[in-house]
Design an enzyme around this catalytic site. Sequence first.
Site, PDB file in Angstrom:
ATOM      1  N   ASP A  43      42.682  38.847  44.443  1.00 59.18           N
ATOM      2  CA  ASP A  43      42.800  38.485  43.032  1.00 59.18           C
ATOM      3  C   ASP A  43      43.417  39.656  42.266  1.00 59.18           C
ATOM      4  O   ASP A  43      42.866  40.131  41.271  1.00 59.18           O
ATOM      5  CB  ASP A  43      41.416  38.140  42.466  1.00 59.18           C
ATOM      6  CG  ASP A  43      41.479  37.470  41.104  1.00 59.18           C
ATOM      7  OD1 ASP A  43      42.500  36.833  40.794  1.00 59.18           O
ATOM      8  OD2 ASP A  43      40.498  37.587  40.340  1.00 59.18           O
ATOM      9  N   ASP A  85      36.954  45.193  41.489  1.00 61.29           N
ATOM     10  CA  ASP A  85      36.532  43.791  41.611  1.00 61.29           C
ATOM     11  C   ASP A  85      37.140  43.096  42.833  1.00 61.29           C
ATOM     12  O   ASP A  85      38.075  42.305  42.732  1.00 61.29           O
ATOM     13  CB  ASP A  85      36.861  43.007  40.346  1.00 61.29           C
ATOM     14  CG  ASP A  85      36.182  41.635  40.344  1.00 61.29           C
ATOM     15  OD1 ASP A  85      35.414  41.344  41.293  1.00 61.29           O
ATOM     16  OD2 ASP A  85      36.408  40.858  39.397  1.00 61.29           O
TER      17      ASP A  85
END
Length: 324
Positions: free
Chosen positions: A199, A216
């Site tokens: 992502d 993340d």
Amino acid sequence: MSHPFSSLSPDLVMSAVESLDIWPAGEPFALNSYENRVLLFRDDDGKNWIVKFYRPGRWSDSAIQEEHDFLQELVDQQVPVVAPWRDKAGTSLHYFKAFRFTLFPHCPGQAPELDNPSHLFAMGELLGRLHQVSAKKAFHHRPRLEMASGILDAQQRVLASHWMSPHQRRAYDRVIEKVYQQLTKHNVPASSIIRCHGDCHLGNVLGRDEQFTLVDFDDCTMAPAMQDIWMLLPTDDPQGWRSQLSEIIEGYEQTGPFPTDQMALIEPLRSYRLIRHSAWLVSRWDDPAFPRAFPWLADSGYWDQHIRQLEQQCLQLENPRWLA
């Protein structure tokens, strides 16, 4: 019906952190995160932390631990990422009441500027270093990106939600079928599948000057390397697209060859994300954070726009930007 985070009160967050003998100096501050709940706090020694509470039922413990171990492996190889804090027993995944949570050291910084050639070069170099390490092993508990089956799953979830009118549903079905037929033309060899961030958009890159850190890794997955590259490329400027890509390639090749053979995957991967994103919003609508953050999903105009965007993406699948 209560949503997964209905009992995650500020008091519970504080108690969970304190259970690790870390003492917040004040109430944690909620950050923009929808899939999980992520908060920033400062401890009584003045150190800033991120505490992340995982959405119940999304990942297995093994999948989360595999993410944590991957991050530690990258840190050990001096790739700039943020690995989770571990207690004296070496534990990084913690439990409190009905929740699983993890602590990360806070990483300050700003996103790179994609019109800055030196930032693009730095991003290419960072991703090249990441992939040099990630290609050495495989995930066993994390998912593998499967574009064709993933799009069919997203289509079913969107249609089951009854958000669209009968006319929109027919148009949506037609355009999904077109995209699906295009995606089935792209067979990714198993040898090209590596551990990826998954992502890699600008919100997950932080730094200053030309030093950036990836954060993340919640969606880390087995995928072609291009999955971590294509989101850095613009969608509306073919000339700028080519110029920016050249800077990324130059940085990437400081550590290894750029996956030029995966260029044809850029538009399929973009299509996949567009379709999966709408399905994700629909699937999470029972979480109160989603109607507050994405109220336009309930507007029929959104679905008209989404269908038009997918139709335009079909044209890109037929005549990709990288051939322009």
